[in-house]
Design a protein around this motif. Structure first.
Motif, PDB file in Angstrom:
ATOM      1  N   ASP A 109       0.835  -1.199   0.000  1.00 23.86           N
ATOM      2  CA  ASP A 109       0.000   0.000   0.000  1.00 23.86           C
ATOM      3  C   ASP A 109       0.872   1.252   0.000  1.00 23.86           C
ATOM      4  O   ASP A 109       2.110   1.170   0.026  1.00 23.86           O
ATOM      5  N   ASP A 136     -11.152   7.379   4.358  1.00 21.30           N
ATOM      6  CA  ASP A 136     -11.365   6.838   3.015  1.00 21.30           C
ATOM      7  C   ASP A 136     -10.014   6.430   2.426  1.00 21.30           C
ATOM      8  O   ASP A 136      -8.946   6.849   2.910  1.00 21.30           O
ATOM      9  N   ALA A 137     -10.063   5.614   1.388  1.00 20.99           N
ATOM     10  CA  ALA A 137      -8.850   5.161   0.705  1.00 20.99           C
ATOM     11  C   ALA A 137      -9.078   5.172  -0.797  1.00 20.99           C
ATOM     12  O   ALA A 137     -10.203   4.985  -1.273  1.00 20.99           O
ATOM     13  N   GLU A 138      -8.010   5.389  -1.532  1.00 23.84           N
ATOM     14  CA  GLU A 138      -8.036   5.217  -2.979  1.00 23.84           C
ATOM     15  C   GLU A 138      -7.580   3.800  -3.285  1.00 23.84           C
ATOM     16  O   GLU A 138      -6.514   3.374  -2.828  1.00 23.84           O
ATOM     17  N   LEU A 139      -8.374   3.077  -4.045  1.00 20.11           N
ATOM     18  CA  LEU A 139      -8.012   1.717  -4.428  1.00 20.11           C
ATOM     19  C   LEU A 139      -7.247   1.763  -5.744  1.00 20.11           C
ATOM     20  O   LEU A 139      -7.681   2.404  -6.702  1.00 20.11           O
ATOM     21  N   TYR A 149     -12.616   4.682  -5.260  1.00 21.30           N
ATOM     22  CA  TYR A 149     -12.414   4.976  -3.847  1.00 21.30           C
ATOM     23  C   TYR A 149     -13.168   3.944  -3.005  1.00 21.30           C
ATOM     24  O   TYR A 149     -14.110   3.296  -3.474  1.00 21.30           O
ATOM     25  N   HIS A 150     -12.756   3.787  -1.776  1.00 20.22           N
ATOM     26  CA  HIS A 150     -13.363   2.784  -0.904  1.00 20.22           C
ATOM     27  C   HIS A 150     -14.844   3.076  -0.686  1.00 20.22           C
ATOM     28  O   HIS A 150     -15.681   2.172  -0.737  1.00 20.22           O
ATOM     29  N   TYR A 151     -15.176   4.348  -0.445  1.00 23.25           N
ATOM     30  CA  TYR A 151     -16.561   4.731  -0.196  1.00 23.25           C
ATOM     31  C   TYR A 151     -17.186   5.344  -1.443  1.00 23.25           C
ATOM     32  O   TYR A 151     -16.522   6.080  -2.176  1.00 23.25           O
ATOM     33  N   SER A 179     -11.978   0.704   6.005  1.00 18.17           N
ATOM     34  CA  SER A 179     -10.826   0.365   5.179  1.00 18.17           C
ATOM     35  C   SER A 179      -9.641   0.145   6.116  1.00 18.17           C
ATOM     36  O   SER A 179      -9.059   1.096   6.638  1.00 18.17           O
ATOM     37  N   THR A 182      -6.305   2.173   6.471  1.00 17.32           N
ATOM     38  CA  THR A 182      -6.356   3.591   6.834  1.00 17.32           C
ATOM     39  C   THR A 182      -6.341   3.814   8.337  1.00 17.32           C
ATOM     40  O   THR A 182      -6.298   4.960   8.782  1.00 17.32           O
ATOM     41  N   LYS A 227      -4.757   1.894  -1.262  1.00 16.86           N
ATOM     42  CA  LYS A 227      -4.826   0.463  -0.969  1.00 16.86           C
ATOM     43  C   LYS A 227      -4.739  -0.317  -2.267  1.00 16.86           C
ATOM     44  O   LYS A 227      -5.536  -0.088  -3.179  1.00 16.86           O
TER      45      LYS A 227
END
Length: 318
Positions: A109, A136-139, A149-151, A179, A182, A227
């Motif tokens: 990651d 939140d995370a960027e996939l 994005y995760h959400y 996530s 995070t 992520k």
């Protein structure tokens, strides 16, 4: 409902700043290690303890880790002689941590530069009974390209529903929404839990359940982490015959049942058990399906289809 505080921009000029430990866990992450370790070096937050853990990688990971450790003499290293899995590998490092806060960082990651500073700023504004800040995370894919994005958000960027903050015990029982990469965790919470449960095949669900019974969680509405998604990830292998993760899920559900105090919490756990029961039957894990059904009975929330699936698993296994 208790109103969540607004978090101001971080002020890293104030002293003393709490120490943050980044436990960087690696197993065969050689293609991604440079990007991951460079993201630690890029952090704007100055008071870091970094522990590199190699869980007996068979690729070039150790060489890369040694090179970065040589260039950053304050970084600690742990090279495990045999693969121990995430829970045991993390605990080896956790026992050496000195930080007030801890990040469990998988080295495939990427941390965004303000990650640590923003989460520390949150903790400094929150009450002491907050033990976890997540975001939140960027996939990204294996080539580091954006996936999503995760959400999910609407056209105005608003979350529907907004991830839970505060008392989240019932929320983590019923569904996956955090996530994991995070999270920043208060070290005292991890210490009270004894670290991760080494008898389990994975750590996050168990940590959420046990930690949420002890402390509050805060959702920071920002992207702090990238992520990485892999075709062979645990979620893609899940529920196949002899899946080791399903046994761990059942064990965590047993813990969750014993920790549940109200009918609402048991109803939330029933949502999880009902979904797991359906997946177990679908993939032919009939022994596990019977165990899940037995737990569902204890929540006193059995529905007709649950009963039918429980009977099917019992009869087919005889």
């Amino acid at each position: 409902m208790r109103k969540e505080p607004l978090i101001p921009a971080p002020d890293t000029t104030r002293q003393p700043l709490p120490r943050v430990t980044i436990v960087a866990l690696c197993y065969n992450h050689a293609p991604f290690l440079v990007e991951a370790l460079d993201s630690i070096l890029a952090q704007t937050y100055p008071n870091l303890e970094v522990i590199l853990v190699d869980d007996a990688s068979t690729d070039a990971s150790r060489d890369i880790l040694e090179r970065y450790a040589a260039g950053n003499p304050t970084w600690k290293t742990i090279f495990l002689p045999e693969n121990q899995g995430n829970c045991r590998a993390f605990n080896q490092a956790f026992r050496q941590t000195e930080g007030e806060f801890v990040i469990d960082f998988a080295t495939d990651d990427v941390l965004l530069p303000e990650r640590v500073a923003r989460q520390v700023a949150c903790f400094q504004q929150l009450a002491p009974d907050y033990g976890v800040v997540y975001s939140d995370a960027e996939l990204i894919d294996e080539a580091s390209a954006h996936v999503r994005y995760h959400y999910r958000r609407d056209a105005r960027g608003r979350l529907h529903p907004r991830p839970a903050s505060g008392e989240v015990f019932a929320d983590v029982l019923s569904r996956y929404f955090i996530s994991t990469p995070t999270m920043m965790m208060r070290r005292t919470v991890l210490a009270q839990l004894g670290g991760y449960d080494e008898a389990l095949a994975y750590e996050d669900f168990d940590f959420w359940v046990r930690a949420a019974r002890r402390c509050r969680f805060y959702f920071l509405d920002e992207v702090t982490t990238k992520k990485r998604l892999h075709p062979s990830s645990m979620s893609r292998r899940g529920y196949q015959p002899n899946d080791p993760f399903l046994a761990s899920t059942i064990e965590v559900c047993r813990k969750a049942l014993s920790l549940s105090r109200t009918s609402a919490e048991r109803a939330a756990l029933a949502v999880r058990l009902r979904w797991e029961l359906r997946q177990a039957v679908r993939w032919g894990n009939l022994r596990e399906a019977r165990e899940l059904y037995a737990l569902l009975q204890q929540t006193r929330a059995v529905r007709p289809l649950d009963w039918a699936l429980g009977q099917y698993a019992r009869l087919r296994q005889q």
